[in-house]
Design a protein around this motif. Structure first.
Motif, PDB file in Angstrom:
ATOM      1  N   ALA A  92     -19.668  17.620 -12.595  1.00 38.02           N
ATOM      2  CA  ALA A  92     -20.537  16.939 -13.559  1.00 38.02           C
ATOM      3  C   ALA A  92     -21.480  15.973 -12.854  1.00 38.02           C
ATOM      4  CB  ALA A  92     -19.693  16.205 -14.600  1.00 38.02           C
ATOM      5  N   PHE A  93     -20.941  15.210 -11.907  1.00 36.56           N
ATOM      6  CA  PHE A  93     -21.796  14.271 -11.172  1.00 36.56           C
ATOM      7  C   PHE A  93     -22.783  15.018 -10.276  1.00 36.56           C
ATOM      8  CE2 PHE A  93     -18.337  11.232 -12.157  1.00 36.56           C
ATOM      9  CZ  PHE A  93     -19.111  10.232 -12.724  1.00 36.56           C
ATOM     10  N   MET A 119     -27.294   6.553 -31.078  1.00 38.12           N
ATOM     11  CA  MET A 119     -27.721   7.746 -31.819  1.00 38.12           C
ATOM     12  C   MET A 119     -27.389   9.035 -31.081  1.00 38.12           C
ATOM     13  SD  MET A 119     -31.543   6.599 -33.022  1.00 38.12           S
ATOM     14  CE  MET A 119     -31.861   5.128 -33.994  1.00 38.12           C
ATOM     15  N   LEU A 120     -27.105   8.947 -29.768  1.00 37.31           N
ATOM     16  CA  LEU A 120     -26.930  10.144 -28.955  1.00 37.31           C
ATOM     17  C   LEU A 120     -25.573  10.794 -29.218  1.00 37.31           C
ATOM     18  CD1 LEU A 120     -29.380   8.836 -27.596  1.00 37.31           C
ATOM     19  CD2 LEU A 120     -28.414   9.454 -25.384  1.00 37.31           C
ATOM     20  N   PRO A 121     -25.509  12.124 -29.243  1.00 38.34           N
ATOM     21  CA  PRO A 121     -24.223  12.809 -29.448  1.00 38.34           C
ATOM     22  C   PRO A 121     -23.302  12.613 -28.246  1.00 38.34           C
ATOM     23  CG  PRO A 121     -25.932  14.393 -28.887  1.00 38.34           C
ATOM     24  CD  PRO A 121     -26.626  13.078 -29.098  1.00 38.34           C
ATOM     25  N   VAL A 122     -21.992  12.573 -28.508  1.00 35.94           N
ATOM     26  CA  VAL A 122     -21.008  12.343 -27.438  1.00 35.94           C
ATOM     27  C   VAL A 122     -19.838  13.302 -27.600  1.00 35.94           C
ATOM     28  CG1 VAL A 122     -21.622   9.948 -26.945  1.00 35.94           C
ATOM     29  CG2 VAL A 122     -20.052  10.456 -28.838  1.00 35.94           C
ATOM     30  N   GLU A 123     -20.112  14.538 -27.926  1.00 37.61           N
ATOM     31  CA  GLU A 123     -19.040  15.502 -28.171  1.00 37.61           C
ATOM     32  C   GLU A 123     -18.399  16.004 -26.885  1.00 37.61           C
ATOM     33  OE1 GLU A 123     -20.648  18.559 -30.576  1.00 37.61           O
ATOM     34  OE2 GLU A 123     -21.190  17.222 -32.237  1.00 37.61           O
ATOM     35  N   SER A 124     -19.151  16.134 -25.811  1.00 35.18           N
ATOM     36  CA  SER A 124     -18.614  16.617 -24.538  1.00 35.18           C
ATOM     37  C   SER A 124     -18.640  15.494 -23.506  1.00 35.18           C
ATOM     38  CB  SER A 124     -19.436  17.805 -24.024  1.00 35.18           C
ATOM     39  OG  SER A 124     -20.748  17.381 -23.677  1.00 35.18           O
ATOM     40  N   PHE A 125     -17.915  15.718 -22.387  1.00 39.15           N
ATOM     41  CA  PHE A 125     -17.930  14.692 -21.343  1.00 39.15           C
ATOM     42  C   PHE A 125     -19.339  14.513 -20.785  1.00 39.15           C
ATOM     43  CE2 PHE A 125     -17.962  13.589 -16.841  1.00 39.15           C
ATOM     44  CZ  PHE A 125     -17.353  12.337 -16.905  1.00 39.15           C
ATOM     45  N   GLU A 126     -20.074  15.619 -20.601  1.00 36.98           N
ATOM     46  CA  GLU A 126     -21.428  15.522 -20.072  1.00 36.98           C
ATOM     47  C   GLU A 126     -22.311  14.687 -20.990  1.00 36.98           C
ATOM     48  OE1 GLU A 126     -19.656  18.251 -20.152  1.00 36.98           O
ATOM     49  OE2 GLU A 126     -19.463  18.773 -18.026  1.00 36.98           O
ATOM     50  N   GLN A 127     -22.135  14.865 -22.305  1.00 39.78           N
ATOM     51  CA  GLN A 127     -22.923  14.075 -23.247  1.00 39.78           C
ATOM     52  C   GLN A 127     -22.545  12.601 -23.187  1.00 39.78           C
ATOM     53  OE1 GLN A 127     -22.398  15.984 -27.063  1.00 39.78           O
ATOM     54  NE2 GLN A 127     -24.018  17.490 -26.679  1.00 39.78           N
ATOM     55  N   PRO A 562     -36.176  19.521 -21.065  1.00 41.87           N
ATOM     56  CA  PRO A 562     -35.587  18.991 -19.823  1.00 41.87           C
ATOM     57  C   PRO A 562     -34.097  18.762 -20.009  1.00 41.87           C
ATOM     58  CG  PRO A 562     -36.801  17.263 -20.963  1.00 41.87           C
ATOM     59  CD  PRO A 562     -37.085  18.545 -21.702  1.00 41.87           C
ATOM     60  N   TRP A 563     -33.303  19.145 -19.021  1.00 42.12           N
ATOM     61  CA  TRP A 563     -31.857  19.008 -19.097  1.00 42.12           C
ATOM     62  C   TRP A 563     -31.462  17.535 -19.171  1.00 42.12           C
ATOM     63  CZ3 TRP A 563     -27.953  16.879 -16.062  1.00 42.12           C
ATOM     64  CH2 TRP A 563     -26.667  17.328 -16.336  1.00 42.12           C
ATOM     65  N   PRO A 564     -30.503  17.144 -20.014  1.00 42.48           N
ATOM     66  CA  PRO A 564     -29.618  17.979 -20.827  1.00 42.48           C
ATOM     67  C   PRO A 564     -30.101  18.171 -22.270  1.00 42.48           C
ATOM     68  CG  PRO A 564     -28.784  15.748 -20.817  1.00 42.48           C
ATOM     69  CD  PRO A 564     -30.046  15.732 -19.992  1.00 42.48           C
ATOM     70  N   THR A 566     -31.712  19.740 -25.554  1.00 38.53           N
ATOM     71  CA  THR A 566     -31.925  21.051 -26.159  1.00 38.53           C
ATOM     72  C   THR A 566     -32.446  20.806 -27.567  1.00 38.53           C
ATOM     73  OG1 THR A 566     -29.702  21.167 -27.102  1.00 38.53           O
ATOM     74  CG2 THR A 566     -29.986  22.076 -24.874  1.00 38.53           C
ATOM     75  N   LYS A 567     -32.855  21.870 -28.228  1.00 35.90           N
ATOM     76  CA  LYS A 567     -33.283  21.732 -29.615  1.00 35.90           C
ATOM     77  C   LYS A 567     -32.135  21.205 -30.467  1.00 35.90           C
ATOM     78  CE  LYS A 567     -35.398  24.282 -33.435  1.00 35.90           C
ATOM     79  NZ  LYS A 567     -36.014  25.564 -33.863  1.00 35.90           N
ATOM     80  N   GLY A 568     -30.939  21.747 -30.245  1.00 31.33           N
ATOM     81  CA  GLY A 568     -29.774  21.292 -30.994  1.00 31.33           C
ATOM     82  C   GLY A 568     -29.438  19.842 -30.712  1.00 31.33           C
ATOM     83  N   TYR A 569     -29.636  19.413 -29.468  1.00 33.27           N
ATOM     84  CA  TYR A 569     -29.360  18.017 -29.098  1.00 33.27           C
ATOM     85  C   TYR A 569     -30.266  17.080 -29.886  1.00 33.27           C
ATOM     86  CZ  TYR A 569     -28.311  14.019 -26.043  1.00 33.27           C
ATOM     87  OH  TYR A 569     -27.897  12.795 -25.564  1.00 33.27           O
ATOM     88  N   ILE A 570     -31.560  17.398 -29.945  1.00 33.45           N
ATOM     89  CA  ILE A 570     -32.509  16.554 -30.668  1.00 33.45           C
ATOM     90  C   ILE A 570     -32.167  16.525 -32.156  1.00 33.45           C
ATOM     91  CG2 ILE A 570     -34.928  16.261 -31.317  1.00 33.45           C
ATOM     92  CD1 ILE A 570     -34.356  15.545 -28.424  1.00 33.45           C
TER      93      ILE A 570
END
Length: 827
Positions: A92-93, A119-127, A562-564, A566-570
């Motif tokens: 991940a790093f 406001m940012l999603p935090v469902e995964s460790f990367e998020q 741009p990573w990370p 995505t359309k779903g993220y926004i």
């Protein structure tokens, strides 16, 4: 807050001919349209939107800001990794380190949208990791986020925004924008989040705000990009410009569709027309950009300094740093450095130096460290001094050249063919390049930025004789030196690995390539298709070319987030009101490039004299024409025209009897006069070439003898050489291989074993007694194995006097001229 008014216009000329009565500031989406207003004498204040942003947000756009942000991001990731106890998070790093440019772009997009960390999603460790990076980055005063948010908060109140308009001045003129009586936004079929903030700020002033939108109700499908813009789906007053409608068929349009064989054919055409009455536009895909950047490096200063030789040299030096092993000199990187002309102690024309390197590059392909390069240099010079004199090179009338050809197996290897003087020049340039790289990264684990800037400044000044630089590059050098005097204020030091990539942002504007909507794209003679709206206003009566209209690029695809992101993220951001609206603005920019290109192609098709084109072959892949070109072909009964011109250049070594190509005719006469002492190579060149005498022309007219230098062909050459030496010296293959690799150490252990295994399969004893007389001596015909690399084909020819057409085609694979053979390339 007043609602905006949409003013629709069908014809671009209506923007400048009085059909719209302006009473305030016109803000254009593109710089070229702003220039079109000025050129046509429109009596109103006109500015391009990116200039407005730079005036109102000066700290966010200052030269060193992106450099400092990149270094800060590197610090944040390193600190998080250091406090992490979980070894399983290494990947991940690593992803964060490897995608720092995308992270910067993602963070900038979210900041301009106005997204809070919560406001940012935090469902995964990367998020979760990205949320913390975003939070820490925004909270650090060195990032510039605090001052950006303070500036943007002033835009939300009319009184404070008026002060911003009157107190912030343009660096070039010293004048402020001022408070206009009305604002007209032209060309905004995309509206970025930051631009939407600007629009709302002007609306709060309680002055009229207008959108100037292109539209044709008779062909709405081409203007869908405007209708899908979420800002224009709000209820607004809509009216039309007071246009004079031309009668149908009043101006006959000229259209052509041209198919270029490949990039060389297209570039040759662009070179011919760039100074004439033709204006060139191109679909700026990444591949098209790379082609135009390679052949036409004179690009816009603000974001493309690294496209010039001096910029490419610096970038290549920075790319030599590896965080784990330190300085790494990859052969490809070394070649780029040499090609710029800046590698030596002083700037000089790189053509001669580069051709020398291309001849010897395979010898150094295993080198990576400074010590390895130095050891290989010393070995090459030692071998040349000790081995080359062992082979017969007796002088005599017209015989010296041919004796060299038939006796010396190393004479066909590029590394051993280069003269001592040219090899010494190359070695000196590489050593200077090594010293430059070592100087940049001297200072241990942490580098002082002020001292680093001083070193780079001094290095460029010392190397640059102004009388030798092209005018464009001299200007680029001045700009680069000015930037280097602007030392970062908020971050004073960084580690070498962070600096290497960060400097490419600072000197080359790398981040601007990642923006959703580039403000302006200029590549040599070609402009981006986004500027096509202003074409007939700026260039009336001229011809136009639109390049890159293949099925991949036109209409194209959505822009990659741009990573990370995505359309779903926004869509998952827990936002509301204006933040949610700005999210929709951002998605419209990213997801609707296809509709944008459809609109721009339609605008281009309205020009009176336009040529659309595409390249049939790109990167060895066949490209189909855009569906829009096929529709044009059917609609107007057009014929697709072929342009097969090839841009081919022979290497500098392709000049027999020296570097002066004027001696070619003399060389042909000399060759003809020597017919009575021709070795068998002359007839075999003609017999083996599928294009009759072209290999002979390259081997013995444009040069004194054939030379192999490519890594691909060298693998065959070395295997054949081992087999031949074992046969001729009656020794084991292992002994022969040991001697060959001692002289030519470019192969690693695995490659050496592979070459040895191949050598054992070759049968070189078929022609055991076959020899050819040359004057007073006889020479083995087995030498042909080395000159043609296919033992079976050589045996077939020498035993039967002919080979099949299939075998001739196969021989092209082994031909040392394959890369630049004009005839084969145009076949």
């Amino acid at each position: 807050m007043q609602k905006p008014v949409i003013i629709k216009y069908k014809y671009a000329r209506s923007l400048v001919n009085g059909a719209i009565a302006y009473n305030g500031l016109v803000i254009t989406a593109n710089q070229q349209m702003a220039e079109a207003f000025r050129k046509n004498g429109v009596n109103t204040q006109v500015m391009e939107v990116n200039m407005v942003m730079r005036v109102l947000l000066p700290e966010w756009y200052e030269n060193t800001r992106k450099l400092e942000q990149f270094i800060l991001l590197d610090e944040i990731i390193r600190a998080m990794e250091a406090e992490s106890k979980d070894a399983g998070l290494e990947n991940a790093f690593r992803a964060m380190y490897n995608n720092k440019s995308d992270l910067i772009a993602s963070i900038s997009a979210l900041l301009e949208i106005g997204a809070e960390p919560a406001m940012l999603p935090v469902e995964s460790f990367e998020q979760k990791l990205f949320q913390r990076i975003y939070r820490d980055f925004a909270a650090d005063g060195r990032s510039g986020v605090g001052i950006l948010q303070k500036r943007l908060s002033r835009w939300e109140e009319a009184a404070s925004f008026k002060k911003e308009l009157t107190e912030n001045v343009m660096r070039t003129t010293g004048r402020a924008i001022g408070v206009p009586r009305a604002v007209y936004f032209q060309g905004f079929y995309y509206i970025t989040p930051l631009q939407s903030r600007l629009i709302n700020a002007f609306r709060q002033l309680n002055i009229p705000v207008y959108f100037l939108n292109n539209m044709d109700d008779e062909e709405p499908v081409y203007y869908e990009i405007w209708e899908k813009n979420p800002r224009f789906q709000e209820k607004m007053v809509v009216r039309w410009a007071d246009e004079e409608v031309l009668p149908a068929g009043s101006a006959e349009k000229k259209r052509r569709i041209v198919k270029y064989r490949d990039a060389f054919a297209m570039v040759r055409k662009l070179e011919k027309v760039k100074a004439g009455d033709t204006v060139i536009y191109a679909v700026m895909s990444r591949q098209i950009k790379e082609i135009l950047e390679t052949f036409f490096p004179e690009r816009a200063e603000k974001s493309q300094l690294l496209a010039y030789p001096v910029g490419r040299y610096l970038l290549s030096l920075y790319n030599m740093w590896d965080d784990e092993t330190g300085l790494v000199l990859e052969p490809d990187n070394v070649r780029v450095c040499l090609s710029t002309g800046w590698a030596g102690s002083r700037y000089e024309d790189s053509k001669k130096l580069l051709s020398t390197y291309d001849m010897v590059q395979d010898y150094f392909r295993a080198c990576r460290t400074v010590d390895e390069w130095q050891t290989a240099m010393d070995r090459l010079q030692e071998v040349k001094q000790k081995i080359m004199p062992l082979f017969e090179n007796a002088a005599g009338e017209n015989l010296e050249r041919w004796r060299e050809v038939v006796t010396n197996p190393f004479h066909n290897l590029g590394a051993f063919t280069v003269s001592d003087a040219r090899l010494a020049e190359l070695m000196a340039a590489i050593k200077h390049m090594m010293e430059d790289a070592q100087m940049l990264f001297a200072g241990g684990d942490t580098l002082d930025l002020k001292e680093h800037f001083r070193k780079v400044y001094k290095m460029l000044q010392d190397k640059a004789p102004q009388e030798l630089l092209y005018e464009e590059e001299a200007a680029v050098l001045r700009i680069m030196l000015e930037r280097l005097q602007g030392t970062p204020r908020h971050i004073t030091e960084c580690r070498p690995a962070g600096l290497a990539e960060a400097m490419s942002f600072f000197l080359g504007g790398k981040l601007e390539d990642e923006e959703a909507i580039p403000d302006e794209e200029v590549f040599g003679p070609a402009r981006g298709l986004s500027d096509i709206e202003s074409a007939q206003l700026l260039h009336p009566g001229k011809k136009f070319m639109v390049c890159g209209c293949d099925s991949q690029n036109m209409p194209g695809q959505s822009r990659p987030y741009p990573w990370p992101l995505t359309k779903g993220y926004i869509e998952s951001l827990t936002s509301r009101n204006e933040v949610a609206a700005r999210c929709r603005d951002y998605q419209h920019c990213m997801d609707n490039a296809l509709l944008g290109n459809r609109y721009l192609f339609h605008v281009a098709n309205q020009l009176e004299n336009v040529e659309f084109s595409w390249m049939e072959i790109l990167n060895d892949k066949e490209l189909n024409p855009s569906v829009y070109l096929l529709q044009l072909k059917e609609a107007y009964s057009l014929t697709i025209e072929d342009e097969k011109q090839m841009l081919k250049e022979l290497p500098e070594e392709a000049a027999y009897a020296g570097d002066d190509c004027k001696l070619t005719s003399q060389a042909m006469a000399v060759l003809a006069s020597e017919e009575k002492i021709w070795p068998t190579e002359i007839k075999m060149d003609t017999a083996f070439c599928p294009n009759e005498s072209w290999r002979l022309f390259y081997d013995y007219i444009l040069a004194s003898h054939p030379v192999f230098s490519s890594t691909f062909q060298m693998q065959f050459y070395i295997a054949v050489l081992i087999s031949l030496m074992a046969d001729m010296a009656s020794c084991s293959y292992e002994t022969a291989a040991e001697q060959v690799f001692a002289a030519y150490p470019a192969f690693n252990e695995a490659e050496r074993q592979e070459r040895l295994d191949f050598a054992k399969r070759y049968k070189t004893d078929v022609l055991a007694q076959e020899r050819q007389s040359l004057a007073d001596k006889e020479y083995t015909l087995k030498r042909h194995y080395l000159q043609y690399l296919s033992i079976d084909t050589v045996n077939t020819y020498l035993q039967g006097g002919t080979i099949t057409s299939e075998s001739k085609e196969k021989m092209c694979t082994y031909c040392p001229h394959k890369a630049y053979c004009f005839v084969k390339g145009d076949a």
